[in-house]
Each structure stands twice: as structure tokens, then as C-alpha cells.
Design a protein around this motif. Structure first.
Motif, PDB file in Angstrom:
ATOM      1  N   GLY A   1       0.796  -1.230   0.000  1.00 52.94           N
ATOM      2  CA  GLY A   1       0.000   0.000   0.000  1.00 52.94           C
ATOM      3  C   GLY A   1       0.822   1.270   0.000  1.00 52.94           C
ATOM      4  O   GLY A   1       0.276   2.376  -0.024  1.00 52.94           O
TER       5      GLY A   1
ATOM      6  N   GLY B   1       3.045   0.345  -6.893  1.00 54.20           N
ATOM      7  CA  GLY B   1       2.392   0.078  -8.177  1.00 54.20           C
ATOM      8  C   GLY B   1       2.000   1.374  -8.877  1.00 54.20           C
ATOM      9  O   GLY B   1       2.208   1.533 -10.082  1.00 54.20           O
ATOM     10  N   THR B   2       1.453   2.299  -8.107  1.00 58.70           N
ATOM     11  CA  THR B   2       1.022   3.597  -8.654  1.00 58.70           C
ATOM     12  C   THR B   2       2.207   4.310  -9.305  1.00 58.70           C
ATOM     13  O   THR B   2       2.118   4.806 -10.433  1.00 58.70           O
ATOM     14  CB  THR B   2       0.455   4.473  -7.512  1.00 58.70           C
ATOM     15  OG1 THR B   2      -0.657   3.788  -6.933  1.00 58.70           O
ATOM     16  CG2 THR B   2       0.035   5.838  -8.012  1.00 58.70           C
TER      17      THR B   2
ATOM     18  N   ARG C   1      -8.488   0.157  -2.143  1.00 60.25           N
ATOM     19  CA  ARG C   1      -7.804   0.030  -3.437  1.00 60.25           C
ATOM     20  C   ARG C   1      -8.588  -0.801  -4.451  1.00 60.25           C
ATOM     21  O   ARG C   1      -9.193  -1.805  -4.128  1.00 60.25           O
ATOM     22  CB  ARG C   1      -6.444  -0.641  -3.193  1.00 60.25           C
ATOM     23  CG  ARG C   1      -5.793  -1.205  -4.446  1.00 60.25           C
ATOM     24  CD  ARG C   1      -4.345  -1.471  -4.263  1.00 60.25           C
ATOM     25  NE  ARG C   1      -4.030  -2.580  -3.378  1.00 60.25           N
ATOM     26  CZ  ARG C   1      -2.781  -2.916  -3.039  1.00 60.25           C
ATOM     27  NH1 ARG C   1      -1.760  -2.219  -3.498  1.00 60.25           N
ATOM     28  NH2 ARG C   1      -2.566  -3.935  -2.248  1.00 60.25           N
TER      29      ARG C   1
ATOM     30  N   TYR D   1      -6.343   2.470  -8.521  1.00 64.64           N
ATOM     31  CA  TYR D   1      -7.220   3.560  -8.076  1.00 64.64           C
ATOM     32  C   TYR D   1      -7.541   3.377  -6.611  1.00 64.64           C
ATOM     33  O   TYR D   1      -7.221   2.344  -6.005  1.00 64.64           O
ATOM     34  CB  TYR D   1      -8.510   3.572  -8.911  1.00 64.64           C
ATOM     35  CG  TYR D   1      -8.238   3.941 -10.347  1.00 64.64           C
ATOM     36  CD1 TYR D   1      -8.098   5.273 -10.710  1.00 64.64           C
ATOM     37  CD2 TYR D   1      -8.051   2.955 -11.305  1.00 64.64           C
ATOM     38  CE1 TYR D   1      -7.794   5.630 -12.026  1.00 64.64           C
ATOM     39  CE2 TYR D   1      -7.746   3.295 -12.617  1.00 64.64           C
ATOM     40  CZ  TYR D   1      -7.624   4.629 -12.964  1.00 64.64           C
ATOM     41  OH  TYR D   1      -7.306   4.973 -14.246  1.00 64.64           O
TER      42      TYR D   1
ATOM     43  N   GLN E   1      -7.677   8.282  -5.177  1.00 66.53           N
ATOM     44  CA  GLN E   1      -7.306   8.274  -6.596  1.00 66.53           C
ATOM     45  C   GLN E   1      -8.514   7.819  -7.412  1.00 66.53           C
ATOM     46  O   GLN E   1      -8.670   6.649  -7.741  1.00 66.53           O
ATOM     47  CB  GLN E   1      -6.109   7.328  -6.803  1.00 66.53           C
ATOM     48  CG  GLN E   1      -5.274   7.705  -7.993  1.00 66.53           C
ATOM     49  CD  GLN E   1      -4.107   6.749  -8.281  1.00 66.53           C
ATOM     50  OE1 GLN E   1      -3.544   6.809  -9.351  1.00 66.53           O
ATOM     51  NE2 GLN E   1      -3.736   5.890  -7.352  1.00 66.53           N
TER      52      GLN E   1
HETATM   53  P1  ADP Z   1       1.592  -0.868  -3.473  1.00 66.33           P
HETATM   54  O1  ADP Z   1       1.834  -1.242  -4.918  1.00 66.33           O
HETATM   55  O2  ADP Z   1       2.816  -0.322  -2.802  1.00 66.33           O
HETATM   56  O3  ADP Z   1       0.951  -1.969  -2.686  1.00 66.33           O
HETATM   57  P2  ADP Z   1      -0.453   0.961  -4.586  1.00 66.33           P
HETATM   58  O4  ADP Z   1       0.298   1.756  -5.586  1.00 66.33           O
HETATM   59  O5  ADP Z   1      -1.357  -0.091  -5.083  1.00 66.33           O
HETATM   60  O6  ADP Z   1       0.563   0.357  -3.476  1.00 66.33           O
HETATM   61  O7  ADP Z   1      -1.264   1.985  -3.670  1.00 66.33           O
HETATM   62  C1  ADP Z   1      -2.177   1.536  -2.667  1.00 66.33           C
HETATM   63  C2  ADP Z   1      -3.452   2.388  -2.718  1.00 66.33           C
HETATM   64  O8  ADP Z   1      -3.160   3.715  -2.260  1.00 66.33           O
HETATM   65  C3  ADP Z   1      -4.034   2.531  -4.116  1.00 66.33           C
HETATM   66  O9  ADP Z   1      -5.444   2.486  -4.009  1.00 66.33           O
HETATM   67  C4  ADP Z   1      -3.554   3.897  -4.596  1.00 66.33           C
HETATM   68  O10 ADP Z   1      -4.524   4.508  -5.430  1.00 66.33           O
HETATM   69  C5  ADP Z   1      -3.410   4.691  -3.288  1.00 66.33           C
HETATM   70  N1  ADP Z   1      -2.239   5.577  -3.286  1.00 66.33           N
HETATM   71  C6  ADP Z   1      -1.037   5.397  -3.893  1.00 66.33           C
HETATM   72  N2  ADP Z   1      -0.199   6.429  -3.629  1.00 66.33           N
HETATM   73  C7  ADP Z   1      -0.887   7.297  -2.818  1.00 66.33           C
HETATM   74  C8  ADP Z   1      -0.563   8.552  -2.204  1.00 66.33           C
HETATM   75  N3  ADP Z   1       0.649   9.123  -2.358  1.00 66.33           N
HETATM   76  N4  ADP Z   1      -1.521   9.137  -1.454  1.00 66.33           N
HETATM   77  C9  ADP Z   1      -2.742   8.553  -1.280  1.00 66.33           C
HETATM   78  N5  ADP Z   1      -3.109   7.368  -1.840  1.00 66.33           N
HETATM   79  C10 ADP Z   1      -2.193   6.737  -2.604  1.00 66.33           C
END
Ligand code: ADP
Ligand code: ADP
Ligand code: ZN
Length: 215
Positions: free
Chosen positions: A10, A14-15, A127, A137, A142
Motif C-alpha cells: 500500500g 504500483g502507482t 484500493r 485507483y 485516486q
Molecule cells: P503498493 O503497490 O505499494 O501496494 P499501490 O500503488 O497499489 O501500493 O497503492 C495503494 C493504494 O493507495 C491505491 O489504491 C492507490 O490509489 C493509493 N495511493 C497510492 N499512492 C498514494 C498517495 N501518495 N496518497 C494517497 N493514496 C495513494
């Protein structure tokens, strides 16, 4: 350029990986996505991984190391890749070093994305992602510009992960604390670790990563 995005479940790996794919023509190598594809296809690997993933525990190092080594050999990785979700244990970090040396490749940077644990639970439980392109998203943080349509590819189908529930998240955070965070000093000692504030807004995190890569 070959880089690692390192952070808790989280944290936003990935984002940010999707953004780096688009801006730097790199390929995202997400071991989580690869494992979910293996589970969906019903392969041997998928059968071995499923119960472990559902429980929020880590899949055996040997399986993961073989999977990622094979993936790096594919031609689309020649232009550089972003490791997302790998390495996650000390043996994986050491195996990665050997593997890259053996393939004549090197790591340019390891980006640590730091996020408070309370925020992680809220991020993961809200998520969802685009089925077609994998763009991520969030119910609150997001939201697609046009409701129900992926900003990145126009796709209209979305899904949520089975393991994105509060109970499993706690186990995953423990695995991060106990097995993954301890590899940070390994990269700090090599002088390639850059830390960004993963609590910042998504665009600001991207800016900090770009600054880290340019430094
Ligand atoms: P990971 O790949 O590290 O598990 P993700 O990229 O899937 O994390 O992000 C987890 C969730 O948090 C997703 O729903 C994403 O949209 C949201 N998210 C990502 N970066 C941020 C941020 N900087 N602030 C708030 N929400 C975010
Ligand atoms: P997140 O970034 O939200 O933790 P991932 O999609 O990276 O999720 O991983 C989902 C699950 O897949 C993990 O909880 C774990 O069971 C398994 N997994 C992914 N990558 C690895 C890895 N490098 N080593 C061991 N298990 C992994
Ligand atoms: Zn999409």
C-alpha cells in the motif's frame, strides 16, 4: 536503468511504477501481479502460491527468484525495468545481486517509499485497479477523472484483490516489518538507497522519485 521500488504493502509502489513505465519507457516487474496471473491460470506455481497469498504470508524464496530471473530474460526488459514487490527478504536481495551480475546487468537505484502504518490500512482497503492495464485507483485518494473509466487506457472494468482485507493486511504488514524492512541497510550500505516521503500526494511522490533518480 534498472530500479527497485521498496515499501510496505500500500505504500504506492504500483502507482508510481505505472508512472515510471510511461515516463521512462521501463517495464514494471510486479511479483504480486505475476503470482496473481499464475493463480488465475491454475499453473503449478499458482497452486503452490495461492494459500500463502490468501493468508498474507510470503511465497517461498526459491519460487520467486526463479520466476523473476526468467522474467528478466525476456526481451522487453532490455530497455530497463522497475522491480515492484521484489526483493522482499534478505535471501531474495542476495539472489538478485548474483542474478544481475550473471546477466551482466546492474541496479541503478533503490527507492524506499516511507508511509505510516495507519495510512497503509486505509489505502489497501480502498484500493481497486483497472482489469485491462492494471492502473491502480482508490475510493477516496485516486478516483478516475470520468467515473467508471480508466484514465490510462479507457477500460471500464475494475477489480479488487481478495487479500486486500483488513485482517490479511495486518499479516502482510508484519511480513514487511519482519522480513522486508531489514533489507534496507543492505542497499544503504551500497550507497544506492534513496528515500522518498510516501505520505505526500501522488504527484509529489513522483517528483521526489524523479529527483532521486536524477541525483
Ligand atoms: P503498493 O503497490 O505499494 O501496494 P499501490 O500503488 O497499489 O501500493 O497503492 C495503494 C493504494 O493507495 C491505491 O489504491 C492507490 O490509489 C493509493 N495511493 C497510492 N499512492 C498514494 C498517495 N501518495 N496518497 C494517497 N493514496 C495513494
Ligand atoms: P502488496 O505490495 O500490496 O503487498 P503484492 O502484490 O506485491 O502486494 O504481493 C501480494 C502477495 O504476493 C504477497 O502478500 C505475497 O504473498 C506474494 N508475493 C509477492 N511478491 C513476493 C515476493 N517477492 N516474495 C514472496 N512473496 C511475494
Ligand atoms: Zn486501464
Amino acid at each position: 536503468m534498472n530500479i527497485i521500488l521498496l515499501g510496505a504493502p500500500g505504500a504506492g509502489k504500483g502507482t508510481q511504477a505505472k508512472r515510471l513505465e510511461d515516463s521512462h519507457s521501463l517495464v514494471q516487474l510486479s511479483t504480486g501481479d505475476m503470482l496473481r496471473a499464475a493463480v488465475a491460470s491454475g499453473s503449478d506455481l499458482g497452486r503452490q502460491a495461492k494459500a500463502v497469498m490468501d493468508a498474507g504470508k510470503l511465497v517461498a524464496d526459491e519460487l520467486i527468484i526463479r520466476m523473476i530471473s526468467d522474467r528478466i530474460d525476456e526481451p522487453d526488459c532490455k530497455g530497463g525495468f522497475i522491480l515492484d514487490g521484489f526483493p522482499r527478504t534478505s535471501p531474495q536481495a542476495e539472489a538478485l545481486d548474483k542474478m544481475l551480475t550473471g546477466k551482466g546487468l546492474r541496479l541503478d537505484a533503490v527507492i524506499e517509499m516511507k508511509v505510516d502504518e495507519d495510512a497503509l490500512v486505509e489505502r489497501i482497503t480502498g484500493r481497486y485497479s483497472c482489469v485491462k492495464c492494471g492502473a491502480g485507483y482508490h475510493d477516496k485518494f485516486q478516483i478516475p477523472a470520468k467515473a467508471g473509466v480508466c484514465d490510462r487506457c479507457g477500460g471500464t472494468e475494475f477489480n479488487r484483490r481478495a487479500d486486500d482485507n483488513e485482517e490479511t493486511v495486518r499479516t502482510r504488514l508484519e511480513a514487511y516489518r519482519g522480513q522486508t524492512a531489514p533489507i534496507l541497510p543492505y542497499y544503504r550500505d551500497k550507497g544506492i538507497l534513496k528515500t522518498v516521503d510516501g505520505m505526500a500526494a501522488i504527484d509529489e511522490v513522483t517528483r521526489q522519485i524523479e529527483a532521486g533518480l536524477a541525483a
